[in-house]
Design an enzyme around this catalytic site. Structure first.
Site, mmCIF file in Angstrom:
data_model
loop_
_atom_site.group_PDB
_atom_site.id
_atom_site.type_symbol
_atom_site.label_atom_id
_atom_site.label_comp_id
_atom_site.label_asym_id
_atom_site.label_seq_id
_atom_site.Cartn_x
_atom_site.Cartn_y
_atom_site.Cartn_z
ATOM 1 N N ASP A 9 -86.466 50.844 -31.070
ATOM 2 C CA ASP A 9 -86.543 52.235 -31.512
ATOM 3 C C ASP A 9 -86.166 53.102 -30.290
ATOM 4 O O ASP A 9 -86.155 52.606 -29.151
ATOM 5 C CB ASP A 9 -87.973 52.541 -31.975
ATOM 6 N N ASP A 11 -86.794 57.195 -29.978
ATOM 7 C CA ASP A 11 -87.715 58.303 -29.674
ATOM 8 C C ASP A 11 -89.148 57.802 -29.530
ATOM 9 O O ASP A 11 -89.699 57.182 -30.449
ATOM 10 C CB ASP A 11 -87.639 59.354 -30.781
ATOM 11 N N GLY A 52 -87.033 62.381 -38.939
ATOM 12 C CA GLY A 52 -85.785 63.101 -39.219
ATOM 13 C C GLY A 52 -85.973 64.592 -39.008
ATOM 14 O O GLY A 52 -86.933 65.183 -39.521
ATOM 15 N N LYS A 91 -80.111 72.619 -33.132
ATOM 16 C CA LYS A 91 -81.168 71.860 -32.435
ATOM 17 C C LYS A 91 -80.564 70.682 -31.676
ATOM 18 O O LYS A 91 -80.946 70.389 -30.533
ATOM 19 C CB LYS A 91 -82.217 71.407 -33.454
ATOM 20 N N ASN A 134 -77.546 61.779 -29.920
ATOM 21 C CA ASN A 134 -78.755 61.832 -29.089
ATOM 22 C C ASN A 134 -79.002 60.501 -28.365
ATOM 23 O O ASN A 134 -79.543 60.481 -27.252
ATOM 24 C CB ASN A 134 -79.989 62.160 -29.945
#
Ligand code: XBP
Ligand code: MG
Length: 256
Positions: A9, A11, A52, A91, A134
């Site tokens: 993963d 984040d 999300g 963002k 990202n």
């Protein structure tokens, strides 16, 4: 069965990107659009129930009407979707700018473990709900883009639009790898991530962080506070494998 692949993963697992990256980026996007929303660290912890960025903003509007105010009042579904899409694009731009400043380091043990797995020939992959750009930014400004090349499958929001806790992103990775779930281990930091991996039948190691340390990880195969280093011991938070000092290839193999 030996360990063939590790699925990371992003984040909260590779780095504390939620508190230090996504949260300020959301607030900057609101400010840039003259929207009077300002999410606190504590509120963001509650909003993290939903994965999300677009989905999280929609959840905020629906579940916190007093804080969301009249900003989206009267918008039909098409207008609201477009509003969320544009706000989310802003963002992401703010997030990429923040990452470029290089203030967000990888968590303890992440760089070491990635190197060890690579040296041992264990296949490396990523399964996240975040936007693909990202992921690139995080690697570019921490461990390096050449290391991202070691990752055979990089699956994010674009590859699996139905987000965690749904198993889609993990199932996508398994399909690309052409491996059974039993040959892989997922590294996660949250219950949404754990559920997603478990819904795809993958053994899961959790590294907790400040946002997730009180979540329920009963389903996890091992829970530690971080991956540790030989000279910076991790703490085992589940009641099995209490001997572990840091997570390395041999400890991961024991989970398989
Ligand atoms: C990550 C997320 C993402 C990020 C924001 O969850 O929930 O929504 O917070 O990313 P996980 P985007 O670590 O379980 O994959 O704004 O790009 O969606
Ligand atoms: Mg996570």
């Amino acid at each position: 069965m030996n360990l063939k692949a590790v699925i990371f993963d992003v984040d909260g697992t590779l780095a504390n990107t939620e508190r230090d990256g996504h949260l300020p980026a959301f607030n900057q996007a609101f400010q840039s659009a003259n929207i009077p929303w300002q999410w606190s660290e504590q509120l963001y912890g509650e909003l993290l129930k939903v994965t999300g960025g677009k989905e999280r903003m929609r959840f905020f509007i629906e579940q916190y009407p007093d804080l969301a105010g009249t900003v989206t009042q009267g918008m039909n579904e098409a207008r609201l979707s477009q509003f969320l899409l544009e706000l989310h694009q802003s963002k992401t731009r703010h997030y990429l700018e923040l990452m470029a400043k290089g203030f967000i380091p990888l968590r303890t043990g992440v760089k070491r473990l990635i190197n060890e797995l690579h040296d041992a020939g264990v296949r490396l992959t990523i399964a996240t709900t975040t936007t693909n750009s990202n992921i690139t930014a995080l690697f570019k400004h921490t461990i390096g883009l050449d290391v991202l090349d070691w990752f055979e499958v990089v699956a994010g929001a674009e590859q699996a639009p139905i987000k965690k806790p749904a198993p889609d992103v993990y199932e996508y990775v398994l399909k690309q790898l052409q491996l059974p779930a039993s040959a892989c281990i997922a590294l996660e930091d949250s219950t949404n991530g754990l559920k997603s991996a478990k819904n795809a039948n993958i053994k899961t190691l959790i590294t907790t962080n400040a946002y997730t340390e009180n979540e329920n990880f009963e389903q996890a195969d091992l829970v530690v506070n971080h991956l540790g280093e030989p000279d910076k011991l991790c703490q085992v938070l589940s009641n099995k494998f209490n001997h572990i000092t840091h997570i390395d290839v041999s400890e991961l193999n024991k989970l398989i």
